[in-house]
Design an enzyme around this catalytic site. Structure first.
Site, PDB file in Angstrom:
ATOM      1  N   LYS A 134      -6.516   2.875   8.825  1.00  0.00           N
ATOM      2  CA  LYS A 134      -5.603   4.161   8.384  1.00  0.00           C
ATOM      3  C   LYS A 134      -6.272   5.437   8.463  1.00  0.00           C
ATOM      4  O   LYS A 134      -5.608   6.398   8.650  1.00  0.00           O
ATOM      5  CB  LYS A 134      -5.366   3.726   7.083  1.00  0.00           C
ATOM      6  CG  LYS A 134      -4.420   2.536   6.584  1.00  0.00           C
ATOM      7  CD  LYS A 134      -4.214   1.881   5.233  1.00  0.00           C
ATOM      8  CE  LYS A 134      -3.344   0.947   5.086  1.00  0.00           C
ATOM      9  NZ  LYS A 134      -3.301   0.639   3.744  1.00  0.00           N
TER      10      LYS A 134
ATOM     11  N   SER B  32       0.784  -1.176  -0.201  1.00  0.00           N
ATOM     12  CA  SER B  32      -0.025   0.068  -0.010  1.00  0.00           C
ATOM     13  C   SER B  32       0.867   1.284   0.200  1.00  0.00           C
ATOM     14  O   SER B  32       0.281   2.464  -0.217  1.00  0.00           O
ATOM     15  CB  SER B  32      -0.973   0.022   1.098  1.00  0.00           C
ATOM     16  OG  SER B  32      -0.129   0.053   2.382  1.00  0.00           O
TER      17      SER B  32
END
Length: 805
Positions: A751, A708
């Site tokens: 996140k 990511s």
């Protein structure tokens, strides 16, 4: 020495019992002077000393011929020890050089064909040369003389002989039965030499050690050696006597205790006490336990064995413990479920703030349980960072269902017996944690929590505990779970099992397949503030001995602690810091302070010291080549900075920051994508080809991995080569492909919460992750701006705001 004593006792009986004999031969030397040529008799496992009479069994053909020729010619024999007792036809190299000249006192042939002789040693000799080996072995010898008159004049020899005689007397007294003829022979030994040889004969020594004594011609040295060996024998005999006396005393004590115990048993039986009463109580307990048919039959069978077994038996206690465990298990004892959906909702809201998705799933389970009480219970697995309330959720479920609660920690468990128990054959065996937990709660339908199931140790020589859990957690199998200790089927289908874990991937696949996973994300700052006000402050006031009337902490002070003294997904460190504030206040009151204390944000800084965590966003992203990424770990979401720099070189890519293989591949993909789009981005082609590029992700001591960070790496590289700064309040996450597509990733909720906690205002996400925002709290979504990207071109448009320098 014991065996030698027995041999001395049997010498006369052997000669009397012999049916066939040559008669008594001369007890002296042969006629004339001793000849230099001697018939040799090779013996095994013994040594003949001068002056000693010993029986010798003869079995080999050459030995029989040698003895018969010596008898027929009225000659002496040279008795020598062979070195290797396994040799059947010893040659000159297989025998020792020193032996003993012997007179044949008697030669006997038994009815079974065996040959025996009684030999009396006369004098030592040394073999000078073997003359012949067939049909008998003969040799030229040298006689070894001993001067008795010199020994009589030597006081040291006399003293040593006197000491040796006392040692021999002491050794004979330590024997269980003292042979009189041996004692008489030792006491009447005429010379020190004969005394040493007599004692050496009857000491139990290996043949090579006896040969060493035979070859010791110096009388002083021989007396010394025999004395040392006899001293060792005396020590062994003394220890043997002590052991024999102790054993005899132990046996007498055991017999006495057995007699008294039998008397006590009879008296207790007459009074209605003792084992009879114990057996009766066990029988009643088995009946009242309402066991299943198989278990009841096995229990009564074991009870019958126990009744026939003496109480002193080692197995008695083990068997009684086994029956007690059977009776204590809640075979038919269960708590009554009281499922009220509204009451359960209030309990969950009372004990936990937020976690709406998890609460809804628990309430759904309770609703199904209420409508179908006999249905199979699902295995819930609560996965999330530490400190988010996984364990306390299990307690709330038990409270909402009016069930008992039991928790077992599986962290570090590496033995299958922890789950299934030990077999009864082992000393100290016990049931496993599953049945032991049911005994503790006293019900067969509790809420049973397996905590930290992802931290089970891998299987070794003690078995695989995760495999043992498969039967426990499988609704199709656990209705007949067999513990190794119990050995009987026990129904676990009514137990509600709940597991907790930090990392879903660490749970073995077959075990994970049996669980219904409920993920718990980290808390936002607003949620932490509410949790602190509702639960943590009250708990820490009580723990530190304070009352609400004595101390109060303001919301701003709590926000200060949350923002600058903790950086976590859960609330454990937050509670520790609140506890530190209240301990400081408690010290004031213990020192005599009066009046209510109000903790403000300024007081927080005074008590806890400088801020532990500060925002580095503006500082880190104020230069080209730096981008802010988002990461997810088992402990919650985090922001991370991707830094890139370049230097003259050969076009090498350098990666640091303890990156995993997947993250390294993302970096290579990012640099390849930048080089392939260099012309479109108007980048310096020469610099792209020849400059060394270094990508670093700070916090190098922490391992990092995952795809990511690809978007952040690409943005940092473009920023480096264009000289444009990335927006300081922008964080991004997403995987990139070589075609420039932005691919979806996981951990969106964690996140986003981490970004808000760090002061981020804008978040760039892959467009295909747009639907995942539904899991993010609405309050958090309102405070943030979201940008969704399909390609890296969308990423660059959102990342840069300033013109190129």
């Amino acid at each position: 020495m014991k065996k030698a004593a027995k041999r001395s006792k049997k010498r006369a009986s052997r000669s009397k019992a012999a049916p066939k004999s040559t008669g008594a031969l001369k007890d002296t030397e042969t006629d004339g002077a001793p000849a230099d040529e001697m018939i040799l008799l090779c013996v095994r496992g013994m040594a003949l000393f001068p002056g000693v009479v010993l029986p010798i069994s003869v079995g080999r053909e050459r030995s029989i011929k040698a003895v018969e020729q010596a008898v027929q010619s009225n000659r002496q024999l040279g008795v020598v020890l062979q070195r290797d007792p396994e040799a059947q036809d010893p040659g000159p190299k297989d025998i020792y050089e020193v032996g003993t000249v012997a007179d044949i006192v008697r030669y006997i042939t038994a009815p079974d064909g065996s040959h025996h002789l009684i030999a009396q040693g006369r004098q030592r000799f040394r073999i000078l040369e073997v003359l012949e080996t067939e049909p008998i072995m003969t040799a030229r010898i040298e006689w070894i003389e001993e001067r008795a008159e010199d020994a009589e004049k030597d006081t040291e020899i006399e003293a040593r002989a006197f000491n040796l005689r006392d040692q021999a007397r002491a050794a004979l007294q330590l024997l269980p039965q003292t042979p009189e003829d041996l004692d008489h022979a030792i006491q009447n030994a005429g010379t020190p030499s004969l005394l040493a040889d007599t004692v050496a004969t009857f000491i139990e020594l290996p043949p090579d050690e006896k040969q060493d004594l035979l070859e010791t011609f110096n009388l002083k040295e021989r007396l010394r050696k025999v004395s040392e060996k006899l001293d060792h024998v005396v020590e062994v005999l003394t220890l043997s006597r002590d052991i024999r006396q102790q054993t005899q005393g132990t046996l007498e004590k055991a017999q006495r205790e057995y007699y008294l115990r039998e008397q006590l048993k009879t008296i207790q039986n007459e009074l209605g006490e003792g084992t009879a009463l114990e057996h009766s109580e066990l029988r009643e307990a088995i009946v009242s336990a309402k066991l299943p048919e198989e278990a009841e039959r096995s229990a009564f069978k074991e009870l019958a064995r126990l009744e026939k077994m003496p109480e002193a038996s080692g197995e008695y206690g083990m068997l009684r413990s086994y029956l007690e465990w059977i009776c204590e298990l809640p075979w038919s004892v269960a708590t009554n479920d009281s499922i009220d959906i509204e009451r359960a909702r209030k309990i969950l809201d009372r004990d936990h703030f937020g976690l709406e998705k998890v609460k809804r799933r628990i309430l759904e389970f309770l609703a199904v349980r209420k409508l179908n009480p006999d249905g199979k219970s699902p295995i819930l697995c609560l996965v999330g960072p530490p400190g988010v309330g996984k364990t306390s959720l299990g307690r709330s479920i038990a409270s909402a269902m009016n069930r008992k609660f039991h928790r077992v920690s599986l962290g570090g468990v590496h033995d299958e017996a922890e789950i299934r128990g030990h077999r009864r054959t082992y000393v100290g065996a016990l049931p496993g944690n599953v049945l032991s937990g049911l005994v503790r709660v006293g019900a067969n339908n509790p809420v049973f929590m397996f905590d930290e199931i992802d931290k089970l140790s891998s299987g070794g020589f003690q078995g695989d505990p995760s495999s043992a859990l498969l039967e426990v957690l499988d609704p199709e199998q656990n209705h007949s779970f067999r513990d190794n200790y119990l050995g009987l089927p026990f129904d676990l289908s009514r137990v509600m099992f709940v597991a907790t874990a930090n990392v879903l991937e660490s749970i073995p696949g077959p075990l994970r397949d049996r669980c219904e996973v409920l993920e718990l994300s980290g808390y936002t700052s607003a949620e932490k503030l509410e949790i602190a006000k509702r639960y943590l402050v009250k708990r820490q006031l009580k723990n530190n001995g304070l009352k609400p009337t004595q101390c109060r902490i303001t919301p701003d002070a709590l926000r200060e602690v949350i923002a600058h003294y903790t950086l976590e997904a859960g609330c454990r460190n937050l509670e520790r810091e609140i506890g530190a504030l209240f301990r400081h206040v408690a010290m004031r009151f213990a020192s005599g302070k009066t009046g209510k204390v109000v903790i403000t944000d300024a007081e927080v800084r005074k008590i806890l010291g400088p801020h532990k965590y500060e925002s580095e966003l503006a500082m880190r992203t104020s230069v080209p080549g730096v981008a802010t990424g988002l990461a997810w770990t088992p402990y919650g979401g985090h922001i991370l900075f991707v830094e890139a720099t370049r230097m003259p070189g050969d076009g090498e890519l350098i990666l640091t920051g303890q990156l995993g293989d997947v993250m390294k591949e993302s970096a290579r993909t990012a640099i390849s994508l930048v080089r392939s789009r260099g012309e479109k981005l108007k980048l310096d082609a020469k610099a792209l080809e020849h400059d060394d590029i270094h990508i670093h992700v700070p916090a190098g001591s922490i391992p990092k991995d995952g795809p990511s960070a690809g978007v952040a790496m690409y943005t940092a590289l473009v920023s480096l080569f264009t000289g444009r700064e990335v927006k300081s309040d922008l964080a991004m996450t997403g995987e990139i492909s070589l075609q420039g597509h932005v691919l979806p990733i996981g951990g969106i909720k964690e996140k986003v919460i981490a970004a808000q906690r760090a002061g981020i205002r804008t978040i760039l996400l892959p467009k295909r992750n747009k639907n995942d925002l539904v899991d993010v709290p609405a309050a958090t979504r309102k405070r943030l701006k979201f940008i969704f990207a399909e390609t890296v071109d969308d990423v660059l448009r959102a990342a840069f705001s300033k013109a190129k320098r």
